[in-house]
Write a protein that holds these residues in place. Structure first.
Motif, PDB file in Angstrom:
ATOM      1  N   ARG A  30       0.832  -1.210   0.000  1.00  0.00           N
ATOM      2  CA  ARG A  30       0.000   0.000   0.000  1.00  0.00           C
ATOM      3  C   ARG A  30       0.860   1.250   0.000  1.00  0.00           C
ATOM      4  O   ARG A  30       0.530   2.231  -0.672  1.00  0.00           O
ATOM      5  CB  ARG A  30      -0.922   0.017   1.218  1.00  0.00           C
ATOM      6  N   GLU A  31       1.959   1.221   0.767  1.00  0.00           N
ATOM      7  CA  GLU A  31       2.855   2.372   0.813  1.00  0.00           C
ATOM      8  C   GLU A  31       4.100   2.098  -0.022  1.00  0.00           C
ATOM      9  O   GLU A  31       4.802   1.115   0.208  1.00  0.00           O
ATOM     10  CB  GLU A  31       3.281   2.679   2.256  1.00  0.00           C
ATOM     11  N   LEU A  32       4.373   2.965  -0.975  1.00  0.00           N
ATOM     12  CA  LEU A  32       5.586   2.894  -1.779  1.00  0.00           C
ATOM     13  C   LEU A  32       6.434   4.126  -1.460  1.00  0.00           C
ATOM     14  O   LEU A  32       5.924   5.246  -1.444  1.00  0.00           O
ATOM     15  CB  LEU A  32       5.250   2.862  -3.276  1.00  0.00           C
ATOM     16  N   TRP A  33       7.721   3.907  -1.235  1.00  0.00           N
ATOM     17  CA  TRP A  33       8.618   4.986  -0.833  1.00  0.00           C
ATOM     18  C   TRP A  33       9.668   5.218  -1.911  1.00  0.00           C
ATOM     19  O   TRP A  33      10.340   4.282  -2.350  1.00  0.00           O
ATOM     20  CB  TRP A  33       9.278   4.659   0.497  1.00  0.00           C
ATOM     21  N   TYR A  34       9.813   6.492  -2.315  1.00  0.00           N
ATOM     22  CA  TYR A  34      10.710   6.880  -3.390  1.00  0.00           C
ATOM     23  C   TYR A  34      11.712   7.930  -2.894  1.00  0.00           C
ATOM     24  O   TYR A  34      11.471   8.613  -1.908  1.00  0.00           O
ATOM     25  CB  TYR A  34       9.933   7.514  -4.555  1.00  0.00           C
ATOM     26  N   HIS A  35      12.803   8.058  -3.642  1.00  0.00           N
ATOM     27  CA  HIS A  35      13.615   9.261  -3.501  1.00  0.00           C
ATOM     28  C   HIS A  35      12.785  10.408  -4.063  1.00  0.00           C
ATOM     29  O   HIS A  35      12.219  10.294  -5.156  1.00  0.00           O
ATOM     30  CB  HIS A  35      14.928   9.127  -4.272  1.00  0.00           C
ATOM     31  N   SER A  36      12.708  11.494  -3.342  1.00  0.00           N
ATOM     32  CA  SER A  36      11.814  12.584  -3.727  1.00  0.00           C
ATOM     33  C   SER A  36      12.123  13.128  -5.124  1.00  0.00           C
ATOM     34  O   SER A  36      13.261  13.510  -5.400  1.00  0.00           O
ATOM     35  CB  SER A  36      11.904  13.724  -2.720  1.00  0.00           C
ATOM     36  N   PRO A  37      11.115  13.193  -5.985  1.00  0.00           N
ATOM     37  CA  PRO A  37      11.315  13.808  -7.300  1.00  0.00           C
ATOM     38  C   PRO A  37      11.188  15.325  -7.288  1.00  0.00           C
ATOM     39  O   PRO A  37      11.471  15.984  -8.277  1.00  0.00           O
ATOM     40  CB  PRO A  37      10.184  13.188  -8.146  1.00  0.00           C
ATOM     41  N   ILE A  38      10.757  15.895  -6.149  1.00  0.00           N
ATOM     42  CA  ILE A  38      10.562  17.347  -6.089  1.00  0.00           C
ATOM     43  C   ILE A  38      11.620  18.034  -5.244  1.00  0.00           C
ATOM     44  O   ILE A  38      11.608  19.254  -5.101  1.00  0.00           O
ATOM     45  CB  ILE A  38       9.164  17.722  -5.553  1.00  0.00           C
ATOM     46  N   ARG A  39      12.539  17.251  -4.641  1.00  0.00           N
ATOM     47  CA  ARG A  39      13.618  17.811  -3.842  1.00  0.00           C
ATOM     48  C   ARG A  39      14.920  17.154  -4.243  1.00  0.00           C
ATOM     49  O   ARG A  39      14.967  15.990  -4.606  1.00  0.00           O
ATOM     50  CB  ARG A  39      13.402  17.537  -2.345  1.00  0.00           C
ATOM     51  N   ASP A  40      15.982  17.902  -4.136  1.00  0.00           N
ATOM     52  CA  ASP A  40      17.309  17.362  -4.394  1.00  0.00           C
ATOM     53  C   ASP A  40      17.901  16.798  -3.099  1.00  0.00           C
ATOM     54  O   ASP A  40      17.596  17.269  -2.005  1.00  0.00           O
ATOM     55  CB  ASP A  40      18.241  18.454  -4.933  1.00  0.00           C
ATOM     56  N   GLY A  41      18.754  15.807  -3.229  1.00  0.00           N
ATOM     57  CA  GLY A  41      19.500  15.300  -2.082  1.00  0.00           C
ATOM     58  C   GLY A  41      18.721  14.421  -1.133  1.00  0.00           C
ATOM     59  O   GLY A  41      19.079  14.295   0.038  1.00  0.00           O
ATOM     60  N   ASP A  42      17.630  13.791  -1.605  1.00  0.00           N
ATOM     61  CA  ASP A  42      16.836  12.908  -0.753  1.00  0.00           C
ATOM     62  C   ASP A  42      17.477  11.518  -0.752  1.00  0.00           C
ATOM     63  O   ASP A  42      17.042  10.613  -1.465  1.00  0.00           O
ATOM     64  CB  ASP A  42      15.391  12.847  -1.255  1.00  0.00           C
ATOM     65  N   LYS A  43      18.516  11.334   0.056  1.00  0.00           N
ATOM     66  CA  LYS A  43      19.269  10.078   0.069  1.00  0.00           C
ATOM     67  C   LYS A  43      18.480   8.950   0.722  1.00  0.00           C
ATOM     68  O   LYS A  43      18.596   7.793   0.330  1.00  0.00           O
ATOM     69  CB  LYS A  43      20.608  10.288   0.775  1.00  0.00           C
ATOM     70  N   ASN A  44      17.702   9.271   1.746  1.00  0.00           N
ATOM     71  CA  ASN A  44      16.839   8.280   2.383  1.00  0.00           C
ATOM     72  C   ASN A  44      15.418   8.495   1.882  1.00  0.00           C
ATOM     73  O   ASN A  44      14.835   9.559   2.122  1.00  0.00           O
ATOM     74  CB  ASN A  44      16.886   8.423   3.905  1.00  0.00           C
ATOM     75  N   PRO A  45      14.854   7.527   1.158  1.00  0.00           N
ATOM     76  CA  PRO A  45      13.537   7.718   0.528  1.00  0.00           C
ATOM     77  C   PRO A  45      12.496   8.243   1.512  1.00  0.00           C
ATOM     78  O   PRO A  45      12.180   7.589   2.501  1.00  0.00           O
ATOM     79  CB  PRO A  45      13.177   6.308   0.031  1.00  0.00           C
ATOM     80  N   SER A  46      11.985   9.431   1.244  1.00  0.00           N
ATOM     81  CA  SER A  46      11.008  10.042   2.153  1.00  0.00           C
ATOM     82  C   SER A  46       9.772  10.537   1.402  1.00  0.00           C
ATOM     83  O   SER A  46       8.990  11.305   1.940  1.00  0.00           O
ATOM     84  CB  SER A  46      11.659  11.214   2.900  1.00  0.00           C
ATOM     85  N   PHE A  47       9.623  10.080   0.169  1.00  0.00           N
ATOM     86  CA  PHE A  47       8.476  10.461  -0.663  1.00  0.00           C
ATOM     87  C   PHE A  47       7.548   9.244  -0.712  1.00  0.00           C
ATOM     88  O   PHE A  47       7.871   8.224  -1.313  1.00  0.00           O
ATOM     89  CB  PHE A  47       8.953  10.852  -2.057  1.00  0.00           C
TER      90      PHE A  47
END
Length: 314
Positions: A30-47
């Motif tokens: 149900r929950e999918l976690w991505y590297h943020s496509p709207i922020r730079d430097g999201d090393k730990n997937p928080s999207f």
């Protein structure tokens, strides 16, 4: 395509079409976690994408919403253009069902996660419900913020010319936090030792004009701009300055880059994939690409200008 049809397009399918794949999955998918496509430097997937409600939330930026809100963030466009963009993907099918809302989620939580109401979207208004709220803005003086600037190699006097000290809080939260604040549209780019995000309702590029300037200097973020100023501590930049505040806002730089009064445009973007992509797009879409100069070789071997500044001081 109308708004209701657009909301039926699975966010996961759209992100996959953009070349983005989830880095982890929770709650049985149900929950999918991505590297943020709207922020730079999201090393730990928080999207996070909720595949049942078909909503997203970026924990680093404290913002989220529907697929339309995501397209508006990625493409820096209004609702009409977002709908046209989604229509061209071919991802909509009449067989797709509308997203469902779990009965176990409170109405308040749903309102926080669903960024924009139907009426707001129709009117093209900015998303407000998930935005971090500005509490106070004052001159920069907090010792912890000054210490953070020192660690980043930024001159305090230069910082005070361009930054404020802001207090902010999340919606419905009683406690507040403080950070450096740099004006960026209808809000502030905010930084402290533990937080990087946007406080407000509408991020935009920041332009520091110099009426007689024939050179425009374009920086990816304000920390790069301040690093440039701190290097030799000039009283002011050589030319006019444009700070993107995000590589996703590169389109908004074009009117400034295409201004005929600027005979030279120097690009100081990051030495990473996002910086390379934004630099390429600016060259490809500028009316006169010959006047653009990619300055990244100047700090080759470093991720950005701030890393280069710190490397020079070590």
């Amino acid at each position: 395509m109308n708004i209701a049809q657009a909301k039926c397009i699975p966010l996961a399918a759209y992100l996959e079409r953009q070349g983005l794949n989830p880095q982890k999955s929770r709650m049985g998918g149900r929950e999918l976690w991505y590297h943020s496509p709207i922020r730079d430097g999201d090393k730990n997937p928080s999207f996070k994408v909720d595949t049942v409600k078909n909503l997203w939330f970026d924990h680093g930026a404290a913002t989220g919403g529907t697929i339309l809100d995501l397209v508006r963030e990625l493409c820096s466009c209004d609702v009409r253009d977002a709908l046209a963009h989604l229509d061209k993907t071919g991802l909509y099918s009449p067989a797709l069902s509308a997203p469902t809302t779990s009965a176990g989620i409170s109405r308040g939580a749903t309102r926080r996660y669903d960024a924009v109401s139907e009426n707001q979207i129709s009117a093209g208004e900015k998303e407000k419900s998930t935005a971090l709220e500005l509490v106070d803005c004052k001159p920069l003086e907090h010792p912890a913020l000054l210490q953070y600037l020192t660690k980043r190699g930024i001159d305090h006097d230069i910082a005070r010319q361009h930054l404020s000290q802001i207090d902010f809080k999340a919606p419905q939260n009683a406690w507040s936090y403080f950070a450096l604040g740099y004006p960026a549209g209808e809000g502030f780019e905010a930084r402290n030792a533990l937080f990087k995000g946007f406080i407000g309702t509408g991020k935009a590029v920041t332009f520091h004009d110099k009426p007689e300037a024939t050179r425009l200097q374009v920086f990816e973020g304000f920390m790069d701009f301040l690093s440039y100023l701190s290097k030799d501590k000039p009283s002011q930049p050589v030319g006019a300055v444009l700070v993107l505040n995000s590589t996703n806002l590169w389109r908004r730089a074009l009117p400034y880059i295409n201004d005929l009064r600027f005979e030279e445009v120097r690009l100081y973007l990051d030495n990473d994939d996002a910086g390379a992509a934004a630099s390429r797009k600016l060259f490809e879409n500028a009316q006169d690409a010959a006047k653009l100069v990619d300055m990244r070789s100047y700090y080759a071997g470093f991720e950005d200008l701030n890393a280069w500044l710190l490397g020079r001081k070590s």
